[in-house]
Write a protein that holds these residues in place. Structure first.
Motif, PDB file in Angstrom:
ATOM      1  N   ARG A  64       0.836  -1.204   0.000  1.00 56.94           N
ATOM      2  CA  ARG A  64       0.000   0.000   0.000  1.00 56.94           C
ATOM      3  C   ARG A  64       0.871   1.254   0.000  1.00 56.94           C
ATOM      4  O   ARG A  64       0.598   2.204  -0.718  1.00 56.94           O
ATOM      5  N   ALA A  65       1.928   1.246   0.789  1.00 53.35           N
ATOM      6  CA  ALA A  65       2.814   2.408   0.851  1.00 53.35           C
ATOM      7  C   ALA A  65       3.510   2.635  -0.488  1.00 53.35           C
ATOM      8  O   ALA A  65       3.659   3.773  -0.922  1.00 53.35           O
ATOM      9  N   SER A  66       3.925   1.561  -1.149  1.00 53.59           N
ATOM     10  CA  SER A  66       4.600   1.737  -2.436  1.00 53.59           C
ATOM     11  C   SER A  66       3.634   2.238  -3.504  1.00 53.59           C
ATOM     12  O   SER A  66       4.020   3.016  -4.363  1.00 53.59           O
ATOM     13  N   ARG A  67       2.370   1.808  -3.446  1.00 53.38           N
ATOM     14  CA  ARG A  67       1.379   2.313  -4.397  1.00 53.38           C
ATOM     15  C   ARG A  67       1.111   3.787  -4.173  1.00 53.38           C
ATOM     16  O   ARG A  67       0.868   4.534  -5.108  1.00 53.38           O
ATOM     17  N   LEU A  68       1.140   4.221  -2.928  1.00 57.76           N
ATOM     18  CA  LEU A  68       0.879   5.620  -2.591  1.00 57.76           C
ATOM     19  C   LEU A  68       2.147   6.454  -2.565  1.00 57.76           C
ATOM     20  O   LEU A  68       2.098   7.635  -2.286  1.00 57.76           O
ATOM     21  N   ASN A  69       3.293   5.828  -2.830  1.00 60.74           N
ATOM     22  CA  ASN A  69       4.603   6.462  -2.709  1.00 60.74           C
ATOM     23  C   ASN A  69       4.747   7.084  -1.330  1.00 60.74           C
ATOM     24  O   ASN A  69       5.103   8.247  -1.171  1.00 60.74           O
ATOM     25  N   ALA A  70       4.425   6.300  -0.319  1.00 60.82           N
ATOM     26  CA  ALA A  70       4.530   6.749   1.065  1.00 60.82           C
ATOM     27  C   ALA A  70       5.305   5.714   1.850  1.00 60.82           C
ATOM     28  O   ALA A  70       5.515   4.602   1.401  1.00 60.82           O
ATOM     29  N   GLY A  94      23.745  13.953  -5.966  1.00 54.51           N
ATOM     30  CA  GLY A  94      23.473  13.822  -4.532  1.00 54.51           C
ATOM     31  C   GLY A  94      22.812  12.498  -4.196  1.00 54.51           C
ATOM     32  O   GLY A  94      23.155  11.859  -3.204  1.00 54.51           O
ATOM     33  N   GLN A  95      21.886  12.077  -5.041  1.00 55.31           N
ATOM     34  CA  GLN A  95      21.203  10.802  -4.812  1.00 55.31           C
ATOM     35  C   GLN A  95      22.178   9.643  -4.985  1.00 55.31           C
ATOM     36  O   GLN A  95      22.174   8.696  -4.202  1.00 55.31           O
ATOM     37  N   SER A  96      23.017   9.732  -5.990  1.00 49.84           N
ATOM     38  CA  SER A  96      24.000   8.693  -6.227  1.00 49.84           C
ATOM     39  C   SER A  96      24.964   8.568  -5.047  1.00 49.84           C
ATOM     40  O   SER A  96      25.275   7.460  -4.600  1.00 49.84           O
ATOM     41  N   GLN A  97      25.417   9.693  -4.523  1.00 45.09           N
ATOM     42  CA  GLN A  97      26.309   9.672  -3.363  1.00 45.09           C
ATOM     43  C   GLN A  97      25.600   9.100  -2.146  1.00 45.09           C
ATOM     44  O   GLN A  97      26.193   8.351  -1.373  1.00 45.09           O
ATOM     45  N   ALA A  98      24.318   9.450  -1.963  1.00 40.83           N
ATOM     46  CA  ALA A  98      23.554   8.932  -0.828  1.00 40.83           C
ATOM     47  C   ALA A  98      23.420   7.415  -0.919  1.00 40.83           C
ATOM     48  O   ALA A  98      23.537   6.713   0.089  1.00 40.83           O
ATOM     49  N   LEU A  99      23.189   6.891  -2.122  1.00 41.34           N
ATOM     50  CA  LEU A  99      23.078   5.439  -2.295  1.00 41.34           C
ATOM     51  C   LEU A  99      24.393   4.752  -1.950  1.00 41.34           C
ATOM     52  O   LEU A  99      24.407   3.713  -1.286  1.00 41.34           O
ATOM     53  N   LEU A 133      15.510   3.748   0.365  1.00 41.01           N
ATOM     54  CA  LEU A 133      15.486   2.332   0.730  1.00 41.01           C
ATOM     55  C   LEU A 133      14.272   1.622   0.141  1.00 41.01           C
ATOM     56  O   LEU A 133      14.377   0.498  -0.358  1.00 41.01           O
ATOM     57  N   GLN A 134      13.115   2.279   0.160  1.00 43.95           N
ATOM     58  CA  GLN A 134      11.910   1.666  -0.419  1.00 43.95           C
ATOM     59  C   GLN A 134      12.066   1.497  -1.918  1.00 43.95           C
ATOM     60  O   GLN A 134      11.574   0.523  -2.494  1.00 43.95           O
ATOM     61  N   GLY A 135      12.762   2.445  -2.561  1.00 45.80           N
ATOM     62  CA  GLY A 135      13.045   2.302  -3.993  1.00 45.80           C
ATOM     63  C   GLY A 135      13.886   1.071  -4.261  1.00 45.80           C
ATOM     64  O   GLY A 135      13.667   0.349  -5.230  1.00 45.80           O
ATOM     65  N   MET A 136      14.864   0.814  -3.377  1.00 46.76           N
ATOM     66  CA  MET A 136      15.699  -0.381  -3.535  1.00 46.76           C
ATOM     67  C   MET A 136      14.896  -1.645  -3.266  1.00 46.76           C
ATOM     68  O   MET A 136      15.137  -2.683  -3.882  1.00 46.76           O
ATOM     69  N   VAL A 137      13.918  -1.580  -2.353  1.00 50.24           N
ATOM     70  CA  VAL A 137      13.046  -2.730  -2.091  1.00 50.24           C
ATOM     71  C   VAL A 137      12.228  -3.037  -3.343  1.00 50.24           C
ATOM     72  O   VAL A 137      12.121  -4.191  -3.766  1.00 50.24           O
ATOM     73  N   ARG A 138      11.657  -1.986  -3.954  1.00 47.30           N
ATOM     74  CA  ARG A 138      10.825  -2.187  -5.148  1.00 47.30           C
ATOM     75  C   ARG A 138      11.612  -2.785  -6.304  1.00 47.30           C
ATOM     76  O   ARG A 138      11.070  -3.529  -7.109  1.00 47.30           O
ATOM     77  N   THR A 139      12.891  -2.444  -6.405  1.00 47.97           N
ATOM     78  CA  THR A 139      13.693  -2.984  -7.504  1.00 47.97           C
ATOM     79  C   THR A 139      14.311  -4.329  -7.176  1.00 47.97           C
ATOM     80  O   THR A 139      14.933  -4.947  -8.028  1.00 47.97           O
ATOM     81  N   GLY A 140      14.161  -4.799  -5.938  1.00 48.82           N
ATOM     82  CA  GLY A 140      14.610  -6.130  -5.572  1.00 48.82           C
ATOM     83  C   GLY A 140      16.024  -6.216  -5.024  1.00 48.82           C
ATOM     84  O   GLY A 140      16.505  -7.308  -4.746  1.00 48.82           O
ATOM     85  N   TYR A 141      16.690  -5.090  -4.860  1.00 42.32           N
ATOM     86  CA  TYR A 141      18.052  -5.120  -4.332  1.00 42.32           C
ATOM     87  C   TYR A 141      18.085  -5.306  -2.819  1.00 42.32           C
ATOM     88  O   TYR A 141      19.082  -5.747  -2.267  1.00 42.32           O
ATOM     89  N   VAL A 142      17.001  -4.952  -2.159  1.00 43.34           N
ATOM     90  CA  VAL A 142      16.951  -4.950  -0.702  1.00 43.34           C
ATOM     91  C   VAL A 142      15.651  -5.603  -0.266  1.00 43.34           C
ATOM     92  O   VAL A 142      14.631  -5.473  -0.937  1.00 43.34           O
ATOM     93  N   GLU A 143      15.695  -6.302   0.870  1.00 37.14           N
ATOM     94  CA  GLU A 143      14.483  -6.863   1.463  1.00 37.14           C
ATOM     95  C   GLU A 143      14.228  -6.151   2.778  1.00 37.14           C
ATOM     96  O   GLU A 143      15.166  -5.751   3.471  1.00 37.14           O
ATOM     97  N   VAL A 144      12.969  -6.011   3.130  1.00 36.30           N
ATOM     98  CA  VAL A 144      12.618  -5.323   4.371  1.00 36.30           C
ATOM     99  C   VAL A 144      12.115  -6.349   5.379  1.00 36.30           C
ATOM    100  O   VAL A 144      11.456  -7.315   5.025  1.00 36.30           O
ATOM    101  N   GLU A 156      17.548  -5.302   4.522  1.00 35.16           N
ATOM    102  CA  GLU A 156      18.611  -6.302   4.373  1.00 35.16           C
ATOM    103  C   GLU A 156      19.149  -6.293   2.947  1.00 35.16           C
ATOM    104  O   GLU A 156      18.410  -6.502   1.994  1.00 35.16           O
ATOM    105  N   PHE A 157      20.445  -6.048   2.850  1.00 35.31           N
ATOM    106  CA  PHE A 157      21.139  -6.055   1.574  1.00 35.31           C
ATOM    107  C   PHE A 157      21.724  -7.474   1.411  1.00 35.31           C
ATOM    108  O   PHE A 157      22.771  -7.778   1.969  1.00 35.31           O
ATOM    109  N   LYS A 158      21.039  -8.327   0.699  1.00 30.24           N
ATOM    110  CA  LYS A 158      21.394  -9.742   0.608  1.00 30.24           C
ATOM    111  C   LYS A 158      22.754  -9.967  -0.056  1.00 30.24           C
ATOM    112  O   LYS A 158      23.410 -10.960   0.184  1.00 30.24           O
TER     113      LYS A 158
END
Length: 160
Positions: A64-70, A94-99, A133-144, A156-158
């Motif tokens: 639900r949060a990802s659908r609402l971008n929240a 800036g975003q690249s450095q933050a990642l 972090l939620q963006g990384m979850v949506r792309t499959g790089y990270v699990e919550v 979790e960065f597998k």
């Protein structure tokens, strides 16, 4: 956002012949109806759901949060613009450095990172880190998930 306690109260409906209400509450319409008409798969599925309700609620809230971008706690997410130039995408510097900072912090914490740890590592705000972090979850790089001792939401960065 759905609550685990409410789902357990709805689970109790199975004791009076209304099995599956907790599944309907968490957006599992088809299995909720199946539980309702079969008595919770003759009680076996209803009983097994005692263990699955927390994950069911977490999954529903994350979707639900990802659908609402929240965020899962209901805060509006931060929108990041990816610029397209000459048919190739480039991230904001800036975003690249933050990642990169988030990846380094996760590596220092055995591949697990909370939002607070991400804020400390990058200096960005909670909403910005959570959006990354939620963006990384949506792309499959990270699990919550949740820390088993504290219950804190942990990413979790597998691969680390």
């Amino acid at each position: 956002m759905n609550k685990v306690g409410t789902a357990y109260v709805l689970w109790l409906g199975g004791l009076v012949g209304l099995a599956g209400l907790h599944r309907l509450y968490n957006g599992k319409i088809w299995t909720g109806l199946l539980w309702l008409f079969s008595g919770g798969l003759f009680g076996v599925g209803q009983l097994a759901d005692l263990l699955f309700i927390p994950k069911m609620v977490e999954t529903h809230n994350t979707k639900r949060a990802s659908r609402l971008n929240a965020s899962p706690v209901g805060e509006p997410g931060i929108h990041y613009v990816v610029e397209m130039s000459e048919s190739k995408s480039s991230l904001d510097l800036g975003q690249s450095q933050a990642l990169i900072q988030l990846l380094q912090a996760a590596a220092e914490h055995n591949g697990r990172l909370s939002v607070t740890q991400g804020v400390m590592a990058t200096g960005l705000g909670f909403s910005a880190i959570e959006a990354l972090l939620q963006g990384m979850v949506r792309t499959g790089y990270v699990e919550v998930g949740n820390d088993p001792e504290t219950g804190v939401v942990v990413y979790e960065f597998k691969e680390l």
